[in-house]
Design a protein around this motif. Structure first.
Motif, short mmCIF file in Angstrom:
data_model
loop_
_atom_site.label_atom_id
_atom_site.label_comp_id
_atom_site.label_asym_id
_atom_site.label_seq_id
_atom_site.Cartn_x
_atom_site.Cartn_y
_atom_site.Cartn_z
N ASP A 201 33.60 43.38 46.35
CA ASP A 201 32.41 42.68 45.86
C ASP A 201 31.11 43.08 46.54
OD1 ASP A 201 32.36 41.36 48.32
OD2 ASP A 201 33.29 39.55 47.54
N THR B 31 31.37 34.98 48.50
CA THR B 31 32.56 34.33 47.94
C THR B 31 33.53 33.99 49.07
OG1 THR B 31 34.32 34.60 46.29
CG2 THR B 31 33.64 36.59 47.46
N PRO C 245 37.48 39.69 40.54
CA PRO C 245 38.60 38.75 40.75
C PRO C 245 39.71 39.35 41.59
CG PRO C 245 38.58 39.57 38.48
CD PRO C 245 37.30 40.02 39.11
N LYS D 254 24.10 33.38 42.81
CA LYS D 254 24.71 32.34 41.99
C LYS D 254 23.66 31.57 41.19
CE LYS D 254 28.57 31.96 45.17
NZ LYS D 254 29.33 31.15 46.13
N ASN E 203 33.43 34.79 39.41
CA ASN E 203 33.69 35.94 40.27
C ASN E 203 33.84 37.19 39.41
OD1 ASN E 203 34.48 37.72 42.25
ND2 ASN E 203 36.32 36.59 42.85
N CYS F 90 36.79 39.20 35.09
CA CYS F 90 36.09 38.03 35.60
C CYS F 90 37.09 36.90 35.81
CB CYS F 90 35.04 37.61 34.56
SG CYS F 90 34.10 36.12 34.94
N ASP G 190 32.11 28.27 39.61
CA ASP G 190 31.97 29.57 40.28
C ASP G 190 32.48 30.66 39.35
OD1 ASP G 190 31.06 31.12 42.33
OD2 ASP G 190 32.75 30.78 43.66
N TRP H 120 27.56 41.26 45.43
CA TRP H 120 26.81 40.20 46.11
C TRP H 120 25.64 40.73 46.92
CZ3 TRP H 120 27.09 35.94 43.88
CH2 TRP H 120 28.27 35.39 43.42
#
Length: 427
Positions: free
Chosen positions: A177, A287, A64, A207, A61, A44, A59, A202
């Protein structure tokens, strides 16, 4: 624990920072108990903004892509965390399949992939790259900026397992992602660990759900320290149906912007903060710094020009932006060479393994820094050992960012549990 990194902060320690540093034993025990009940994401990264009066993650992620921005000194920390991870997940593992993003011509991203391969190779695994890109039908060499070569290979689905030719891994690590959706080849795997799980992508994740989980974590944490959770928690609201290109759903955005600015003003008044509040409107999923704008007044949304509408209409992989989160803006007080900067904290398992600054010379303290023109400045490990010490030891100011990063990591754990499609089986 958190490595001692050199931050850009050199002034006196503020009240919030002091409280966190003084509470270290309480904080570490609290995290230890939380991790007994929850499983951290595989890895992360968290963007943190420090306004002085408030410090908060903005934010998180779960795929990463900047391990190449960590200094070589941090490599042993990542390798040690990777070894601990593999021992927990698949102790007999010898093969790891790494699936990167499809846009593998970006040389910065490729350097990240190479660094991930190095970390897991040093952790004792054979690592190979497999591509979700249907155009990759045979082993393909990709030249890196440093002259080295990565070889990516087509994935093979056989008896419910994902393989490469002559390579059958027990663990598959996604560094993709899944913004474009979940490919069928990744579903319903047989006796293979897919990390992170599909709901971390995603195509599923939002979020607003993450920051709802973060709000819960922040309240628990703040109760232990006896402080206002707002000091570490960015307020937010969200709109689930928006089309900037067509101009539909903007009334929802305006109403929530107005409401949120009002809530922030009340907190500013409570703490005697004289700065003008702002909010960040951004895609609720996705992102790469796409689909983001700063808003200081709800009326500003009445005068969006065509270019601004187009900018807010799509995100990564050409996906339409259909829902937004309206998040309290946290101005950054940090500078590197007169440019605004924000720290980014990197973690594997529950361990902080390093960090760097995202720096942008053309952006203001109230703007998104994850945009073209940004550069990355590594944080160095503090050289305290072996040096003559005069007076008390310098406090680990990065510890504060490590705490915020781990709070967001824990929130991601809550989030993954809440969205786990298999969770009902364990009730």
């Amino acid at each position: 624990m958190v490595p001692h990194l050199v931050t850009s902060l050199t002034g006196p320690i503020n009240e919030l920072e002091q409280r966190i540093l003084e509470s270290m034993p309480v904080i570490e025990r609290w995290f230890r108990l939380e991790w007994m009940e929850h499983t951290p994401p595989f890895y992360c990264s968290v963007d943190v903004r420090n306004a002085g009066f408030k410090i908060a993650p903005v934010d998180t992620n779960l795929y990463p892509g900047g391990f190449n921005n960590l200094t070589p000194d941090m490599l042993p920390l990542a390798v040690q965390a990777a070894m601990a991870l593999i021992e927990k997940i698949c102790p007999e593992a010898k093969n790891l399949l790494l699936i990167p993003e499809n846009h593998t011509r970006n040389h910065f991203y490729l350097a990240n992939v190479k660094q991930l391969m190095t970390i897991f190779h040093m952790a004792g695994l054979n690592v190979r790259l497999g591509s979700l890109d249907p155009a990759v039908t045979q082993p393909t060499d990709i030249q890196l900026a440093d002259g080295s070569v990565l070889t990516t290979e087509p994935l093979i689905r056989e008896r419910g397992r994902i393989k490469l030719k002559h390579f059958d891994p027990c663990t598959i690590l996604l560094n993709n992602d899944l913004s474009a959706g979940i490919p069928d080849i990744l579903r319903d795997l047989h006796e293979q660990y897919l990390l992170p799980p599909l709901q971390a992508g995603w195509a599923v994740r939002t979020k607003s759900r993450h920051f709802q989980s973060y709000e819960e974590v922040a309240k628990k944490f703040s109760k232990v320290l006896g402080m206002d959770p707002w000091l570490i928690n960015p307020l937010f609201e969200n709109c689930p149906a928006v089309d900037f290109a067509e101009g539909t759903g903007l009334e929802c955005v305006q109403n929530h912007v107005d409401s949120l600015l009002g809530r922030i003003r009340r907190k500013y008044k409570e703490y005697g903060i004289t700065e003008k509040p702002f909010v960040i409107v951004k895609a609720d999923n996705g992102t790469y710094g796409m689909g983001i704008m700063t808003v200081r007044d709800a009326k500003d949304l009445d005068s969006l020009n065509r270019r601004s509408r187009n900018k807010m209409s799509t995100v990564k992989d050409g996906q339409a932006l259909s829902r937004v989160i309206i998040q309290e803006g946290v101005p950054t007080s940090e500078r590197i060479e007169d440019s605004v900067a924000e720290p980014v904290v990197y973690m594997m398992d529950r361990y902080v393994v390093g960090g760097f600054y995202r720096v942008h010379g053309e952006r203001g303290i109230d703007e998104n820094l994850n945009s073209p023109g940004a550069r990355f400045v590594p944080m160095e490990l503090a050289r305290l050992m072996g040096q003559p010490q005069i007076g008390p030891a310098e406090p680990n100011r990065f510890y504060m960012y490590g705490v915020l990063g781990r709070l967001a990591l824990l929130a991601a754990s809550y989030e993954m549990e809440a969205t786990d499609p298999q969770a009902e089986q364990y009730d």
